[in-house]
Scaffold this motif. Structure first.
Motif, short mmCIF file in Angstrom:
data_model
loop_
_atom_site.label_atom_id
_atom_site.label_comp_id
_atom_site.label_asym_id
_atom_site.label_seq_id
_atom_site.Cartn_x
_atom_site.Cartn_y
_atom_site.Cartn_z
N GLY A 1 -0.98 -0.80 -4.47
CA GLY A 1 -2.23 -0.06 -4.46
C GLY A 1 -2.04 1.34 -3.94
O GLY A 1 -1.04 1.65 -3.29
N ALA A 2 -3.04 2.19 -4.26
CA ALA A 2 -3.13 3.54 -3.72
C ALA A 2 -1.94 4.42 -4.11
O ALA A 2 -1.49 5.25 -3.32
CB ALA A 2 -3.30 3.49 -2.20
N GLY A 3 -1.45 4.24 -5.33
CA GLY A 3 -0.37 5.11 -5.80
C GLY A 3 0.37 4.53 -7.00
O GLY A 3 -0.01 3.51 -7.56
N ASN A 4 1.46 5.21 -7.36
CA ASN A 4 2.29 4.83 -8.51
C ASN A 4 3.59 4.18 -8.00
O ASN A 4 4.39 4.83 -7.34
CB ASN A 4 2.60 6.11 -9.31
CG ASN A 4 3.41 5.83 -10.56
OD1 ASN A 4 4.08 4.80 -10.67
ND2 ASN A 4 3.35 6.74 -11.50
N GLY B 1 -12.69 -0.46 0.40
CA GLY B 1 -11.44 0.24 0.70
C GLY B 1 -11.24 1.45 -0.20
O GLY B 1 -12.19 2.06 -0.68
N HIS B 2 -9.98 1.78 -0.43
CA HIS B 2 -9.59 2.95 -1.23
C HIS B 2 -9.93 2.69 -2.70
O HIS B 2 -9.50 1.69 -3.26
CB HIS B 2 -8.08 3.16 -1.05
CG HIS B 2 -7.53 4.31 -1.81
ND1 HIS B 2 -7.79 5.61 -1.46
CD2 HIS B 2 -6.75 4.36 -2.89
CE1 HIS B 2 -7.18 6.41 -2.31
NE2 HIS B 2 -6.53 5.68 -3.18
N VAL C 1 -12.96 6.06 0.39
CA VAL C 1 -12.87 4.72 0.96
C VAL C 1 -14.29 4.14 1.09
O VAL C 1 -15.15 4.73 1.74
CB VAL C 1 -12.19 4.76 2.35
CG1 VAL C 1 -12.28 3.40 3.06
CG2 VAL C 1 -10.71 5.16 2.22
N GLY D 1 -11.06 4.09 -6.93
CA GLY D 1 -11.08 5.08 -7.99
C GLY D 1 -12.52 5.38 -8.39
O GLY D 1 -13.46 4.95 -7.69
N MET E 1 0.88 4.32 0.29
CA MET E 1 0.84 5.44 1.25
C MET E 1 1.50 5.06 2.58
O MET E 1 1.63 5.90 3.46
CB MET E 1 -0.61 5.88 1.49
CG MET E 1 -1.26 6.49 0.25
SD MET E 1 -2.85 7.29 0.57
CE MET E 1 -3.88 5.92 1.01
N LEU F 1 -2.95 5.41 -16.05
CA LEU F 1 -1.95 4.75 -15.21
C LEU F 1 -1.61 3.36 -15.75
O LEU F 1 -0.45 2.94 -15.69
CB LEU F 1 -2.42 4.67 -13.74
CG LEU F 1 -1.35 4.21 -12.74
CD1 LEU F 1 -0.15 5.15 -12.70
CD2 LEU F 1 -1.92 4.05 -11.33
N GLU G 1 -9.17 -2.05 -11.20
CA GLU G 1 -10.07 -2.15 -10.05
C GLU G 1 -11.17 -1.09 -10.13
O GLU G 1 -10.88 0.10 -10.12
CB GLU G 1 -9.26 -1.99 -8.76
CG GLU G 1 -10.06 -2.30 -7.51
CD GLU G 1 -9.26 -2.04 -6.24
OE1 GLU G 1 -8.46 -2.90 -5.86
OE2 GLU G 1 -9.46 -0.97 -5.64
N VAL H 1 -2.20 -2.21 -9.06
CA VAL H 1 -3.63 -1.90 -9.21
C VAL H 1 -3.72 -0.53 -9.87
O VAL H 1 -3.05 0.42 -9.45
CB VAL H 1 -4.36 -1.88 -7.86
CG1 VAL H 1 -5.77 -1.33 -8.02
CG2 VAL H 1 -4.42 -3.29 -7.26
N MET I 1 0.89 -1.16 0.00
CA MET I 1 0.00 0.00 0.00
C MET I 1 0.93 1.21 0.00
O MET I 1 1.66 1.45 0.97
CB MET I 1 -0.88 -0.05 1.25
CG MET I 1 -2.20 0.68 1.15
SD MET I 1 -2.03 2.42 1.35
CE MET I 1 -1.90 2.50 3.13
N MET J 1 -14.53 -1.96 5.93
CA MET J 1 -14.31 -1.88 4.49
C MET J 1 -14.90 -3.11 3.80
O MET J 1 -14.68 -4.24 4.24
CB MET J 1 -12.81 -1.77 4.18
CG MET J 1 -12.21 -0.46 4.64
SD MET J 1 -10.51 -0.26 4.08
CE MET J 1 -10.02 1.17 5.06
O1 TUI Z 1 -5.39 0.31 -2.41
C1 TUI Z 1 -6.49 -0.12 -2.58
N1 TUI Z 1 -7.39 -0.29 -1.60
C2 TUI Z 1 -7.17 0.02 -0.28
S1 TUI Z 1 -5.72 0.59 0.39
C3 TUI Z 1 -6.40 0.66 1.89
S2 TUI Z 1 -5.54 1.20 3.29
C4 TUI Z 1 -6.26 2.67 3.59
N2 TUI Z 1 -6.78 2.81 4.79
C5 TUI Z 1 -7.37 3.97 5.12
C6 TUI Z 1 -7.45 4.99 4.23
C7 TUI Z 1 -6.94 4.86 2.99
C8 TUI Z 1 -6.34 3.65 2.65
C9 TUI Z 1 -7.67 0.25 1.84
N3 TUI Z 1 -8.07 -0.13 0.63
N4 TUI Z 1 -6.89 -0.50 -3.82
C10 TUI Z 1 -6.06 -0.31 -4.93
C11 TUI Z 1 -6.32 1.00 -5.55
N5 TUI Z 1 -5.37 1.77 -6.01
N6 TUI Z 1 -7.50 1.59 -5.71
C12 TUI Z 1 -7.28 2.77 -6.33
C13 TUI Z 1 -5.94 2.86 -6.52
C14 TUI Z 1 -5.19 3.90 -7.14
C15 TUI Z 1 -5.65 5.21 -7.17
C16 TUI Z 1 -4.88 6.19 -7.78
C17 TUI Z 1 -3.96 3.59 -7.72
C18 TUI Z 1 -3.20 4.57 -8.29
C19 TUI Z 1 -3.67 5.85 -8.33
O2 TUI Z 1 -2.93 6.80 -8.97
C20 TUI Z 1 -2.09 7.56 -8.19
C21 TUI Z 1 -0.98 8.15 -9.00
O3 TUI Z 1 -0.01 8.57 -8.36
O4 TUI Z 1 -1.09 8.17 -10.22
#
Ligand code: TUI
Length: 306
Positions: free
Chosen positions: A95-98, A143-144, A229, A146, A73, A122, A137, A116, A71, A276
């Motif tokens: 997940g949640a970033g690049n 969870g987190h 989320v 798009g 972040m 992306l 996804e 993801v 993850m 979640m």
């Molecule tokens: O990551 C997830 N799902 C998650 S992470 C998580 S932990 C958390 N807890 C509390 C608050 C926030 C997070 C809970 N669930 N899924 C994969 C996912 N990745 N979904 C969306 C994305 C994503 C979004 C934007 C991936 C890349 C992105 O681009 C960012 C960039 O820098 O280009």
């Protein structure tokens, strides 16, 4: 069933378990891998030392391929990225970033890298950077999330890249699996269904909430500060959304969520914890072992796809 993903990863069935923070520990990851899918340890916000232990425990329980989800972040993401190389983990999802800054070291170590993505842009960038596959996804996921739905995102990502695409978001049975294949996916990733697996260490109260959930029982919090989320509606989401609507600053909202996922998973606090779950929770009615789930899904999907 053979697909580009079963071939790439050396697994029996094209079913990947979501790398859920707090939920996806070594018990679940090993059970899914033993059942012929790809089990994933969810590093979530955990420290690198904890992730290393989880990897070692998974290796004790299965000789089959498994993965770790980073993850991005997580403040210890750099360290976790190194642990993954040192421990010889075969597959990484992110997940949640690049994940760009880690790709060179992971690829050099022969690790299969599968980010993801929640957009075509992306997905394209990741393909150019040399990843092995992507997980598209949809916003139905828990969870987190798009913004695009699985139905719209998967075919657009499939058209945009040559690497295999794994569909995620709203898939929990053989019908969803078959539909994902029709959209051009080579595998599916499921999260919510595995939360209620018999081998999942999630508190019984949390599992009961998923099993009792109806179709429209999830809410999306955090949209105002760019970290949406999805979770089941409860006191926590009502308070959060009220504050968010009133324009509460990020720090105050963050204070509310701090530790709330742990509260739900470990303590079974379904009132103030973060439950979640994806929108498909309403369809999930029964706790089963990972092997039973995977067998049931594959049987249903194979008969539909014929
Ligand atoms: O990551 C997830 N799902 C998650 S992470 C998580 S932990 C958390 N807890 C509390 C608050 C926030 C997070 C809970 N669930 N899924 C994969 C996912 N990745 N979904 C969306 C994305 C994503 C979004 C934007 C991936 C890349 C992105 O681009 C960012 C960039 O820098 O280009």
């Amino acid at each position: 069933m053979k697909t580009k993903i079963t071939e790439l990863l050396g697994i029996e069935y094209p079913i990947i378990q979501g790398g859920m923070a707090w939920v996806a520990d070594y018990h679940l990851a090993a059970a899914v891998s033993e059942a012929g899918g790809l089990g994933i340890i969810g590093a979530g916000g955990a420290p690198a030392s904890f992730v290393r232990e989880q990897i070692q425990k998974t290796k004790e329980l299965t000789k089959k391929p498994f993965g770790v989800n980073v993850m991005l972040m997580n403040p210890e993401a750099d360290e976790i990225a190194r642990v993954i190389v040192e421990e010889g983990v075969p597959v990484v999802t992110t997940g949640a970033g690049n994940p760009g800054k880690y790709l060179a070291s992971w690829k050099e170590a022969g690790i299969k890298v599968i980010p993801v993505v929640a957009s075509v842009a992306l997905a394209r960038m990741m393909e150019r950077a040399g990843v092995d596959a992507v997980i598209a996804e949809g916003t139905e996921s828990g969870g987190h999330i798009g913004a695009a739905t699985t139905m719209t995102l998967v075919p657009q990502v499939v058209d945009a890249v040559k690497i295999p695409v794994i569909a995620a978001g709203g898939i929990a049975d053989g019908r969803g699996f078959a539909a994902a294949m029709m959209l051009g996916a080579e595998a599916v990733q499921m999260g919510t269904r595995f939360v209620v697996a018999r081998e999942s260490i999630v508190h019984e109260n949390y599992k009961k909430k998923i099993l009792a959930a109806k179709d429209i029982d999830s809410e999306v919090t955090g949209t105002s500060h760019g970290h949406p989320v999805r979770q089941l509606r409860n006191n926590m989401t009502r308070e959060y959304l009220k504050l968010e609507k009133a324009g509460a600053p990020f720090e105050e909202l963050e204070h509310l969520t701090l530790g709330a996922l742990r509260k739900a998973v470990v303590e079974g606090d379904t009132v103030n914890g973060t439950l979640m779950a994806g929108q498909i929770a309403g369809m999930i009615r029964e706790e089963m072992t990972c092997a039973e789930m995977i067998q049931e899904i594959m049987k249903q999907a194979e008969s539909l796809l014929k």
